[in-house]
Design an enzyme around this catalytic site. Structure first.
Site, PDB file in Angstrom:
ATOM      1  N   HIS A 129      33.874  81.863  30.717  1.00 52.23           N
ATOM      2  CA  HIS A 129      35.148  81.711  30.009  1.00 52.23           C
ATOM      3  C   HIS A 129      35.659  82.959  29.722  1.00 52.23           C
ATOM      4  CE1 HIS A 129      33.387  77.593  28.321  1.00 52.23           C
ATOM      5  NE2 HIS A 129      33.883  77.661  29.443  1.00 52.23           N
ATOM      6  N   CYS A 162      53.509  93.208  29.425  1.00 51.04           N
ATOM      7  CA  CYS A 162      52.905  93.848  30.425  1.00 51.04           C
ATOM      8  C   CYS A 162      53.633  95.279  31.107  1.00 51.04           C
ATOM      9  CB  CYS A 162      52.636  93.025  31.652  1.00 51.04           C
ATOM     10  SG  CYS A 162      51.912  93.614  33.244  1.00 51.04           S
TER      11      CYS A 162
END
Ligand code: BV8
Length: 265
Positions: A129, A162
């Site tokens: 995960h 970003c």
């Protein structure tokens, strides 16, 4: 039925489990959030703390939840990241490292996103995960290795953009409804299908497809050992259920394996 922590694991169960592990060439250790509880990281099912108590993790740990309220989800993960950065592996983690010289191949397959197995020194760790110490951007998954503001774990704050494409940063974890990393799934399912023993530690067995691993191992003829203070949705698949906390049971189990290996030299 114990409530965890101080039960005394019945000796015959521990002896059978140690015998199977001592004879095994290939062992898969499949861990869930219970493995990190004694490192101070609450499990998914533990009461969510303070500000987050009114939210459902399955709502927060989704792309839709993040797009709906990026400040809340980013803030929740920032608090979790901070707690994970402060956490240390506890004795059960080091017991798994001590198992490595006793068994030809030990593969740790974890649902946890705290990175503690690698920090403790396990050499072959599959993260199903992801890892909340890693960050990437939402739209293009550009990895982000820059500094992150060290913020109070309870604040709702804007995710930074970003630097490459401007889309908001997000934790590099698998959210509900997202595919698991292909390579991780391929390795985990292959190892589960070829191991002699699967050691299941600290998982309720409620999240799929990770919960399928003990079934894969069992179908391939492996023995399944479960370590948990209470029964889980996978206890029915286990050949032996060692009732207790990971921090109590795993060190005792690995000591018993080492004694058998010494005795057979
Ligand atoms: C997907 C990262 C394909 C994020 C997490 C069937 C097949 C496939 C999918 C599904 C399916 N059925 C339902 C689904 C959907 C969903 C799912 O499983 N839902 C559940 C709620 C029913 N699965 C998915 O969405 C997965 N993706 O399948 O993609 C796809 C794509 C599109 C459409 C359809 C399918 C993605 C799942 C991954 C989600 N991300 N984590 C984050 O962390 O924020 S899951 C997260 O929760 C954890 O990683 C972990 O996996 C899970 C929590 O479970 P546990 O680790 O078991 O922890 P829990 O708190 O439940 O239990 C703790 C245990 O420890 C207890 O048993 C307790 O007794 C024990 N314990 C306590 N103290 C101790 C202890 N044990 C030992 N020692 C102690 N001291």
């Amino acid at each position: 039925m114990g409530t965890g922590g101080k039960e005394h694991v019945e000796p015959e169960g521990l002896a059978r489990a140690a015998e199977w592990l001592a004879r095994a060439e290939r062992v898969v250790v499949s861990t869930g959030a219970g493995m990190s509880r004694e490192s101070g990281i609450p499990t998914f099912r533990d009461a969510m703390e303070e500000l987050w108590a009114r939210f459902d993790p399955q709502e927060l740990a989704t792309e839709a939840g993040f797009r709906r309220n990026p400040r809340r989800v980013w803030g929740w993960y920032a608090g979790r990241r901070r707690r994970v950065m402060e956490a240390e592996p506890h004795p059960a983690y080091f017991a798994l490292v001590e198992l490595e010289p006793l068994v030809a191949e030990v593969t740790v397959v974890t649902q946890n996103v705290d990175g503690l197995h690698a920090i403790a020194g396990s050499h072959d760790v599959v993260e199903l995960h992801g890892n909340l110490r890693r960050v990437k951007c939402l739209d293009r998954h550009h990895p982000y290795s820059g500094e992150l503001p060290d913020q109070d774990g309870q604040a709702e704050t804007d995710p930074p953009p970003c630097p490459v494409c401007g889309s908001p940063l997000r934790p590099d974890v698998v959210w509900f409804g997202e595919m698991l990393p292909e390579r991780a799934v391929e390795r985990a399912w292959r190892r589960a299908g070829e191991c002699e023993v699967l050691l299941l530690v600290g998982t309720s067995g409620t999240v799929w497809p990770a919960a399928e691993l003990p079934h894969v191992a069992r179908r391939a003829g492996a023995r399944v050992i479960e370590v948990n203070p209470q029964p889980s949705e996978l206890t029915a698949v286990a050949d032996v259920f060692l009732q207790g906390a990971a921090g109590e049971v795993l060190p005792a189990l690995v000591r018993a394996v080492a004694e058998r290996k010494r005795g057979s030299e």
